[in-house]
Design a protein around this motif. Sequence first.
Motif, PDB file in Angstrom:
ATOM      1  N   GLU A  14       7.043 -10.197  20.980  1.00  0.00           N
ATOM      2  CA  GLU A  14       6.308 -11.394  20.587  1.00  0.00           C
ATOM      3  C   GLU A  14       5.433 -11.135  19.363  1.00  0.00           C
ATOM      4  O   GLU A  14       5.105 -12.057  18.622  1.00  0.00           O
ATOM      5  CB  GLU A  14       5.424 -11.894  21.734  1.00  0.00           C
ATOM      6  CG  GLU A  14       6.191 -12.358  22.960  1.00  0.00           C
ATOM      7  CD  GLU A  14       6.529 -11.205  23.898  1.00  0.00           C
ATOM      8  OE1 GLU A  14       5.770 -10.218  23.969  1.00  0.00           O
ATOM      9  OE2 GLU A  14       7.572 -11.286  24.559  1.00  0.00           O
ATOM     10  N   ASP A  15       5.016  -9.889  19.143  1.00  0.00           N
ATOM     11  CA  ASP A  15       4.099  -9.561  18.055  1.00  0.00           C
ATOM     12  C   ASP A  15       4.809  -9.329  16.722  1.00  0.00           C
ATOM     13  O   ASP A  15       4.156  -9.267  15.693  1.00  0.00           O
ATOM     14  CB  ASP A  15       3.294  -8.298  18.398  1.00  0.00           C
ATOM     15  CG  ASP A  15       2.410  -8.516  19.608  1.00  0.00           C
ATOM     16  OD1 ASP A  15       2.081  -9.674  19.882  1.00  0.00           O
ATOM     17  OD2 ASP A  15       2.058  -7.522  20.255  1.00  0.00           O
ATOM     18  N   VAL A  16       6.122  -9.190  16.724  1.00  0.00           N
ATOM     19  CA  VAL A  16       6.854  -8.882  15.511  1.00  0.00           C
ATOM     20  C   VAL A  16       7.446 -10.155  14.921  1.00  0.00           C
ATOM     21  O   VAL A  16       8.128 -10.906  15.605  1.00  0.00           O
ATOM     22  CB  VAL A  16       7.989  -7.868  15.801  1.00  0.00           C
ATOM     23  CG1 VAL A  16       8.803  -7.598  14.558  1.00  0.00           C
ATOM     24  CG2 VAL A  16       7.415  -6.588  16.351  1.00  0.00           C
ATOM     25  N   ASP A  17       7.177 -10.400  13.648  1.00  0.00           N
ATOM     26  CA  ASP A  17       7.787 -11.519  12.931  1.00  0.00           C
ATOM     27  C   ASP A  17       9.100 -11.006  12.348  1.00  0.00           C
ATOM     28  O   ASP A  17       9.130 -10.376  11.286  1.00  0.00           O
ATOM     29  CB  ASP A  17       6.847 -12.018  11.838  1.00  0.00           C
ATOM     30  CG  ASP A  17       7.401 -13.235  11.114  1.00  0.00           C
ATOM     31  OD1 ASP A  17       8.488 -13.720  11.499  1.00  0.00           O
ATOM     32  OD2 ASP A  17       6.738 -13.697  10.164  1.00  0.00           O
ATOM     33  N   VAL A  18      10.179 -11.246  13.058  1.00  0.00           N
ATOM     34  CA  VAL A  18      11.483 -10.697  12.691  1.00  0.00           C
ATOM     35  C   VAL A  18      11.936 -11.232  11.338  1.00  0.00           C
ATOM     36  O   VAL A  18      12.464 -10.483  10.510  1.00  0.00           O
ATOM     37  CB  VAL A  18      12.529 -11.004  13.787  1.00  0.00           C
ATOM     38  CG1 VAL A  18      13.908 -10.540  13.369  1.00  0.00           C
ATOM     39  CG2 VAL A  18      12.116 -10.373  15.097  1.00  0.00           C
ATOM     40  N   GLU A  19      11.714 -12.500  11.081  1.00  0.00           N
ATOM     41  CA  GLU A  19      12.141 -13.090   9.819  1.00  0.00           C
ATOM     42  C   GLU A  19      11.416 -12.446   8.643  1.00  0.00           C
ATOM     43  O   GLU A  19      12.030 -12.106   7.622  1.00  0.00           O
ATOM     44  CB  GLU A  19      11.885 -14.604   9.832  1.00  0.00           C
ATOM     45  CG  GLU A  19      12.466 -15.321   8.643  1.00  0.00           C
ATOM     46  CD  GLU A  19      13.980 -15.255   8.590  1.00  0.00           C
ATOM     47  OE1 GLU A  19      14.518 -15.204   7.468  1.00  0.00           O
ATOM     48  OE2 GLU A  19      14.629 -15.239   9.652  1.00  0.00           O
ATOM     49  N   ALA A  20      10.110 -12.248   8.769  1.00  0.00           N
ATOM     50  CA  ALA A  20       9.344 -11.607   7.694  1.00  0.00           C
ATOM     51  C   ALA A  20       9.773 -10.162   7.507  1.00  0.00           C
ATOM     52  O   ALA A  20       9.890  -9.674   6.372  1.00  0.00           O
ATOM     53  CB  ALA A  20       7.849 -11.675   7.993  1.00  0.00           C
ATOM     54  N   LEU A  21      10.031  -9.472   8.598  1.00  0.00           N
ATOM     55  CA  LEU A  21      10.492  -8.088   8.523  1.00  0.00           C
ATOM     56  C   LEU A  21      11.855  -8.006   7.847  1.00  0.00           C
ATOM     57  O   LEU A  21      12.085  -7.161   6.966  1.00  0.00           O
ATOM     58  CB  LEU A  21      10.556  -7.473   9.918  1.00  0.00           C
ATOM     59  CG  LEU A  21      11.021  -6.028  10.018  1.00  0.00           C
ATOM     60  CD1 LEU A  21      10.067  -5.105   9.275  1.00  0.00           C
ATOM     61  CD2 LEU A  21      11.135  -5.611  11.472  1.00  0.00           C
ATOM     62  N   PHE A  22      12.757  -8.908   8.203  1.00  0.00           N
ATOM     63  CA  PHE A  22      14.092  -8.924   7.611  1.00  0.00           C
ATOM     64  C   PHE A  22      14.010  -9.233   6.116  1.00  0.00           C
ATOM     65  O   PHE A  22      14.691  -8.614   5.298  1.00  0.00           O
ATOM     66  CB  PHE A  22      14.965  -9.953   8.340  1.00  0.00           C
ATOM     67  CG  PHE A  22      16.391  -9.953   7.893  1.00  0.00           C
ATOM     68  CD1 PHE A  22      17.234  -8.898   8.209  1.00  0.00           C
ATOM     69  CD2 PHE A  22      16.896 -11.002   7.139  1.00  0.00           C
ATOM     70  CE1 PHE A  22      18.550  -8.895   7.793  1.00  0.00           C
ATOM     71  CE2 PHE A  22      18.208 -11.006   6.717  1.00  0.00           C
ATOM     72  CZ  PHE A  22      19.034  -9.942   7.046  1.00  0.00           C
ATOM     73  N   THR A  23      13.170 -10.187   5.752  1.00  0.00           N
ATOM     74  CA  THR A  23      12.997 -10.534   4.340  1.00  0.00           C
ATOM     75  C   THR A  23      12.433  -9.357   3.553  1.00  0.00           C
ATOM     76  O   THR A  23      12.889  -9.060   2.443  1.00  0.00           O
ATOM     77  CB  THR A  23      12.064 -11.757   4.201  1.00  0.00           C
ATOM     78  OG1 THR A  23      12.624 -12.835   4.957  1.00  0.00           O
ATOM     79  CG2 THR A  23      11.909 -12.175   2.749  1.00  0.00           C
ATOM     80  N   ALA A  24      11.450  -8.669   4.128  1.00  0.00           N
ATOM     81  CA  ALA A  24      10.859  -7.510   3.455  1.00  0.00           C
ATOM     82  C   ALA A  24      11.891  -6.393   3.287  1.00  0.00           C
ATOM     83  O   ALA A  24      11.952  -5.747   2.232  1.00  0.00           O
ATOM     84  CB  ALA A  24       9.658  -7.003   4.237  1.00  0.00           C
ATOM     85  N   LEU A  25      12.709  -6.151   4.311  1.00  0.00           N
ATOM     86  CA  LEU A  25      13.744  -5.121   4.218  1.00  0.00           C
ATOM     87  C   LEU A  25      14.796  -5.492   3.173  1.00  0.00           C
ATOM     88  O   LEU A  25      15.242  -4.643   2.396  1.00  0.00           O
ATOM     89  CB  LEU A  25      14.411  -4.911   5.575  1.00  0.00           C
ATOM     90  CG  LEU A  25      13.576  -4.184   6.613  1.00  0.00           C
ATOM     91  CD1 LEU A  25      14.271  -4.212   7.969  1.00  0.00           C
ATOM     92  CD2 LEU A  25      13.299  -2.761   6.193  1.00  0.00           C
ATOM     93  N   ARG A  26      15.182  -6.749   3.130  1.00  0.00           N
ATOM     94  CA  ARG A  26      16.170  -7.194   2.144  1.00  0.00           C
ATOM     95  C   ARG A  26      15.629  -7.003   0.726  1.00  0.00           C
ATOM     96  O   ARG A  26      16.343  -6.543  -0.166  1.00  0.00           O
ATOM     97  CB  ARG A  26      16.521  -8.655   2.382  1.00  0.00           C
ATOM     98  CG  ARG A  26      17.548  -9.166   1.385  1.00  0.00           C
ATOM     99  CD  ARG A  26      17.929 -10.577   1.670  1.00  0.00           C
ATOM    100  NE  ARG A  26      18.846 -10.551   2.804  1.00  0.00           N
ATOM    101  CZ  ARG A  26      19.205 -11.620   3.478  1.00  0.00           C
ATOM    102  NH1 ARG A  26      18.733 -12.789   3.173  1.00  0.00           N
ATOM    103  NH2 ARG A  26      20.058 -11.518   4.477  1.00  0.00           N
ATOM    104  N   GLU A  27      14.356  -7.333   0.514  1.00  0.00           N
ATOM    105  CA  GLU A  27      13.738  -7.173  -0.808  1.00  0.00           C
ATOM    106  C   GLU A  27      13.663  -5.693  -1.193  1.00  0.00           C
ATOM    107  O   GLU A  27      13.917  -5.326  -2.338  1.00  0.00           O
ATOM    108  CB  GLU A  27      12.340  -7.795  -0.817  1.00  0.00           C
ATOM    109  CG  GLU A  27      11.611  -7.666  -2.125  1.00  0.00           C
ATOM    110  CD  GLU A  27      12.284  -8.394  -3.266  1.00  0.00           C
ATOM    111  OE1 GLU A  27      12.050  -8.006  -4.418  1.00  0.00           O
ATOM    112  OE2 GLU A  27      13.054  -9.352  -3.022  1.00  0.00           O
ATOM    113  N   GLU A  28      13.333  -4.836  -0.242  1.00  0.00           N
ATOM    114  CA  GLU A  28      13.255  -3.394  -0.519  1.00  0.00           C
ATOM    115  C   GLU A  28      14.629  -2.838  -0.885  1.00  0.00           C
ATOM    116  O   GLU A  28      14.758  -2.027  -1.799  1.00  0.00           O
ATOM    117  CB  GLU A  28      12.689  -2.661   0.702  1.00  0.00           C
ATOM    118  CG  GLU A  28      12.498  -1.193   0.497  1.00  0.00           C
ATOM    119  CD  GLU A  28      11.423  -0.873  -0.537  1.00  0.00           C
ATOM    120  OE1 GLU A  28      11.525   0.187  -1.169  1.00  0.00           O
ATOM    121  OE2 GLU A  28      10.493  -1.682  -0.700  1.00  0.00           O
ATOM    122  N   ILE A  29      15.661  -3.279  -0.204  1.00  0.00           N
ATOM    123  CA  ILE A  29      17.026  -2.829  -0.517  1.00  0.00           C
ATOM    124  C   ILE A  29      17.423  -3.310  -1.903  1.00  0.00           C
ATOM    125  O   ILE A  29      18.000  -2.575  -2.694  1.00  0.00           O
ATOM    126  CB  ILE A  29      18.023  -3.325   0.549  1.00  0.00           C
ATOM    127  CG1 ILE A  29      17.795  -2.564   1.848  1.00  0.00           C
ATOM    128  CG2 ILE A  29      19.456  -3.161   0.078  1.00  0.00           C
ATOM    129  CD1 ILE A  29      18.562  -3.119   3.021  1.00  0.00           C
TER     130      ILE A  29
END
Length: 133
Positions: A14-29
């Motif tokens: 519940e504490d993890v914003d999966v969409e924000a995490l996925f977006t951040a990982l995509r940007e880093e890649i």
Amino acid sequence: MADEATGNGFPSAEDVDVEALFTALREEIRRSGADPGSGGAASDTERFAARAEAERLWPVSADRSLRLRPGVRGGLGTPVKAVLRKMMRWYVEPLAYDQRSFNAAALRLVDDLEHRVASLEAELEGRREAERT
């Protein structure tokens, strides 16, 4: 408590914003250059960085510095490696020469394509301006 981790040391689902995490990982890649097929247009900064990296890496050579290992193995192995390297250079250097030639030709072709695309874009923009008037 939202800020506390679960018993295993990870935050709860519940504490993890999966969409924000996925977006951040995509940007880093994308920024790392590990995603060449991302489909996005490269900015000038990215293009200049890629070109600088290509310029730095194109001169392939058979000569590399030897890594010195500590201890007896390093003391005995380093001179042996140096002699073997000199003996094998006649075999490896023609491959490195061919690779350098190919890399230089590929960079020249990329430069030519970049100039051709720029001139075609300018011509297209000129035609669009002429159609508007």
